[in-house]
Design a protein around this motif. Structure first.
Motif, PDB file in Angstrom:
ATOM      1  N   GLY A   1       0.817  -1.230   0.000  1.00  0.00           N
ATOM      2  CA  GLY A   1       0.000   0.000   0.000  1.00  0.00           C
ATOM      3  C   GLY A   1       0.838   1.261   0.000  1.00  0.00           C
ATOM      4  O   GLY A   1       0.685   2.134  -0.873  1.00  0.00           O
ATOM      5  N   PRO A   2       1.774   1.429   0.961  1.00  0.00           N
ATOM      6  CA  PRO A   2       2.650   2.608   0.923  1.00  0.00           C
ATOM      7  C   PRO A   2       3.475   2.702  -0.355  1.00  0.00           C
ATOM      8  O   PRO A   2       3.747   3.802  -0.841  1.00  0.00           O
ATOM      9  N   GLY A   3       3.905   1.542  -0.891  1.00  0.00           N
ATOM     10  CA  GLY A   3       4.658   1.602  -2.150  1.00  0.00           C
ATOM     11  C   GLY A   3       3.835   2.169  -3.296  1.00  0.00           C
ATOM     12  O   GLY A   3       4.339   2.932  -4.124  1.00  0.00           O
ATOM     13  N   LEU A   4       2.549   1.802  -3.332  1.00  0.00           N
ATOM     14  CA  LEU A   4       1.676   2.331  -4.382  1.00  0.00           C
ATOM     15  C   LEU A   4       1.464   3.844  -4.251  1.00  0.00           C
ATOM     16  O   LEU A   4       1.178   4.527  -5.236  1.00  0.00           O
ATOM     17  N   LEU A   5       1.630   4.363  -3.023  1.00  0.00           N
ATOM     18  CA  LEU A   5       1.427   5.807  -2.821  1.00  0.00           C
ATOM     19  C   LEU A   5       2.430   6.656  -3.599  1.00  0.00           C
ATOM     20  O   LEU A   5       2.186   7.832  -3.840  1.00  0.00           O
ATOM     21  N   LEU A   6       3.555   6.071  -3.987  1.00  0.00           N
ATOM     22  CA  LEU A   6       4.547   6.838  -4.743  1.00  0.00           C
ATOM     23  C   LEU A   6       4.015   7.256  -6.120  1.00  0.00           C
ATOM     24  O   LEU A   6       4.539   8.180  -6.742  1.00  0.00           O
ATOM     25  N   LEU A   7       2.976   6.560  -6.590  1.00  0.00           N
ATOM     26  CA  LEU A   7       2.404   6.866  -7.905  1.00  0.00           C
ATOM     27  C   LEU A   7       1.102   7.661  -7.813  1.00  0.00           C
ATOM     28  O   LEU A   7       0.411   7.840  -8.814  1.00  0.00           O
ATOM     29  N   ARG A   8       0.769   8.146  -6.615  1.00  0.00           N
ATOM     30  CA  ARG A   8      -0.559   8.733  -6.436  1.00  0.00           C
ATOM     31  C   ARG A   8      -0.750  10.052  -7.173  1.00  0.00           C
ATOM     32  O   ARG A   8      -1.883  10.404  -7.533  1.00  0.00           O
TER      33      ARG A   8
ATOM     34  N   ALA B   1       0.576  10.847 -10.198  1.00  0.00           N
ATOM     35  CA  ALA B   1       0.392  10.567 -11.621  1.00  0.00           C
ATOM     36  C   ALA B   1      -0.918   9.826 -11.876  1.00  0.00           C
ATOM     37  O   ALA B   1      -1.609  10.093 -12.860  1.00  0.00           O
ATOM     38  N   TYR B   2      -1.270   8.892 -10.982  1.00  0.00           N
ATOM     39  CA  TYR B   2      -2.472   8.081 -11.182  1.00  0.00           C
ATOM     40  C   TYR B   2      -3.267   8.034  -9.872  1.00  0.00           C
ATOM     41  O   TYR B   2      -3.336   6.989  -9.209  1.00  0.00           O
TER      42      TYR B   2
ATOM     43  N   ALA C   1      -5.599  11.825  -1.664  1.00  0.00           N
ATOM     44  CA  ALA C   1      -4.942  12.204  -2.927  1.00  0.00           C
ATOM     45  C   ALA C   1      -5.902  12.158  -4.097  1.00  0.00           C
ATOM     46  O   ALA C   1      -5.845  13.002  -5.009  1.00  0.00           O
ATOM     47  N   ALA C   2      -6.807  11.156  -4.109  1.00  0.00           N
ATOM     48  CA  ALA C   2      -7.762  11.035  -5.220  1.00  0.00           C
ATOM     49  C   ALA C   2      -8.993  11.892  -5.008  1.00  0.00           C
ATOM     50  O   ALA C   2      -9.648  12.293  -5.977  1.00  0.00           O
ATOM     51  N   GLY C   3      -9.311  12.202  -3.751  1.00  0.00           N
ATOM     52  CA  GLY C   3     -10.543  12.945  -3.484  1.00  0.00           C
ATOM     53  C   GLY C   3     -10.534  14.370  -3.981  1.00  0.00           C
ATOM     54  O   GLY C   3     -11.583  14.908  -4.325  1.00  0.00           O
TER      55      GLY C   3
END
Length: 394
Positions: free
Chosen positions: A48-55, A57-58, A93-95
């Motif tokens: 989960g934290p690793g995916l946050l690095l792309l938040r 851009a996506y 980040a997405a909201g």
């Protein structure tokens, strides 16, 4: 560099908190039947934290991916705990980006799942305080996302206003520069026109009179003396006008006004036509209508047009006669300068020229008038000018 730190730091904090506090939280839930935290559990806590690095851009894709990882963590039987931290950061980040319909509906759905049936499936009954507390935390989360969204909208609007102001300032500078260039061009044309009107008329008279003086010097010295006197008068007048014009140019139009009154007025035809008559041109006037006192700029233009027309007759139609018509109407001044066919064979002019008619047309257009110059079927020539009279003049 600063933007990269804003992306990496939350991801690192989420990873440290989830891994560091995940073991303690899972141990707390282990007594209630939760699955012991193993290698797979730690991997899910780090994904989960690793995916946050792309938040950045996506943002939407990262939110859904982190949501899936969190649901997988809970579905495998691990206990509740800081696993939700990465999901909260991904939601925030997405909201505040894109449409709310892709992120906000997940909150009530998650709330319902956390209240029922997830607790019943895991064997953990839900009490009243858990229902109210979870609702309060999710409400704060949505409010926080909306606040970030509104702040971002304000920042974007402020940036757009600054960009628009900068573009307007650049456009204003370009417009001012264009206006300065146009003003400089108009001033150069006005100076060229004034010099032409001052010098061409006087030098043409001097040229004609000097030719007469040379021809009559031996045979009729008294007439040659008259021609020389006319040359002296024309040169004196030309020197005076050139001197006044140069003074206005050196001092600038803001401090010293350029000469606006001609030596003679259109309302004084005898004085206006005297130099041409002295040069030997047979010219008469026809004044019709109700004469009025004209503004200085209109008086200048009318007098210059008549002088330039008669100069052209002297240069290009020696021996011809001319008629100057001046007609006053309630709305405009009409000038007609017409000459007959020359009685002598035209001789090439020894003075430079070629800008007389264009200069007269420019003068007429500057006053919202018109001017035409056309040959006549009888081998003569006619210049006609229509110059509007300002209504306040009357």
């Amino acid at each position: 560099m600063r933007g990269r730190g804003k992306v990496v730091l939350p991801a690192v904090v989420a990873a440290v908190v989830q891994v560091g506090a995940g073991g303690q939280a899972n141990a707390h839930w282990h007594g209630s039947g939760a699955r012991a935290l193993d290698v797979l559990g730690y991997v899910l806590l780090l994904v989960g934290p690793g995916l946050l690095l792309l938040r950045r851009a996506y943002p939407r894709a990262v939110f859904y991916a982190v949501l899936g990882v969190t649901l997988a963590y809970l579905a495998l039987g691990y206990g509740y705990g800081p696993v939700f931290l990465a999901l909260v950061i991904a939601f925030l980040a997405a909201g505040h980006r894109g449409s709310r319909w892709y992120t906000y509906p997940v909150v009530p759905l998650g709330y319902l799942l956390m209240v029922w049936p997830a607790p019943l499936v895991r064997g953990h009954p839900t009490n009243y305080w858990q229902i109210v507390g979870l609702f309060a935390w999710l409400s704060v989360l949505v409010a926080l996302a909306e606040g970030i969204r509104q702040r971002r909208a304000v920042v974007i609007a402020r940036w757009q206003r600054a960009e628009a102001a900068q573009r307007n300032e650049q456009a204003e500078r370009a417009r001012a520069e264009a206006e300065r260039e146009q003003r400089a061009t108009r001033e150069r044309l006005a100076i060229a026109r004034e010099l032409h009107d001052v010098l061409a008329h006087s030098l043409s008279l001097i040229n004609v009179q000097s030719s007469v003086a040379l021809e009559l010097l031996d045979r009729k010295p008294e007439q040659a003396a008259t021609a020389l006197a006319a040359i002296k008068s024309a040169s004196r007048d030309a020197l005076g006008e050139v001197h006044a014009l140069l003074q206005s140019i050196r001092a600038g139009t803001e401090t010293v006004a350029a000469p606006t009154s001609p030596a003679v007025r259109i309302g004084d035809p005898d004085a206006l036509l005297a130099p041409a008559r002295t040069a030997g041109l047979d010219v008469r006037t026809e004044v019709t209508g109700d004469p009025v006192r004209l503004p200085a700029v209109l008086d200048v233009a009318a007098a210059r047009i008549v002088q330039e027309s008669l100069t052209n007759v002297l240069r290009h139609a020696p021996g011809a006669s001319a008629v100057v018509g001046v007609h006053y109407s309630p709305t405009e001044l009409t000038l007609t300068i017409e000459n007959t066919a020359p009685t002598n064979t035209p001789q090439p002019s020894t003075t430079p020229g070629g800008n007389g008619i264009p200069g007269m047309i420019e003068r007429a257009h500057a006053l919202n008038g018109t001017l035409s110059a056309n040959p006549l079927p009888t081998n003569g020539f006619r210049v006609t000018a229509h110059l509007p009279i300002p209504q306040e003049t009357r």
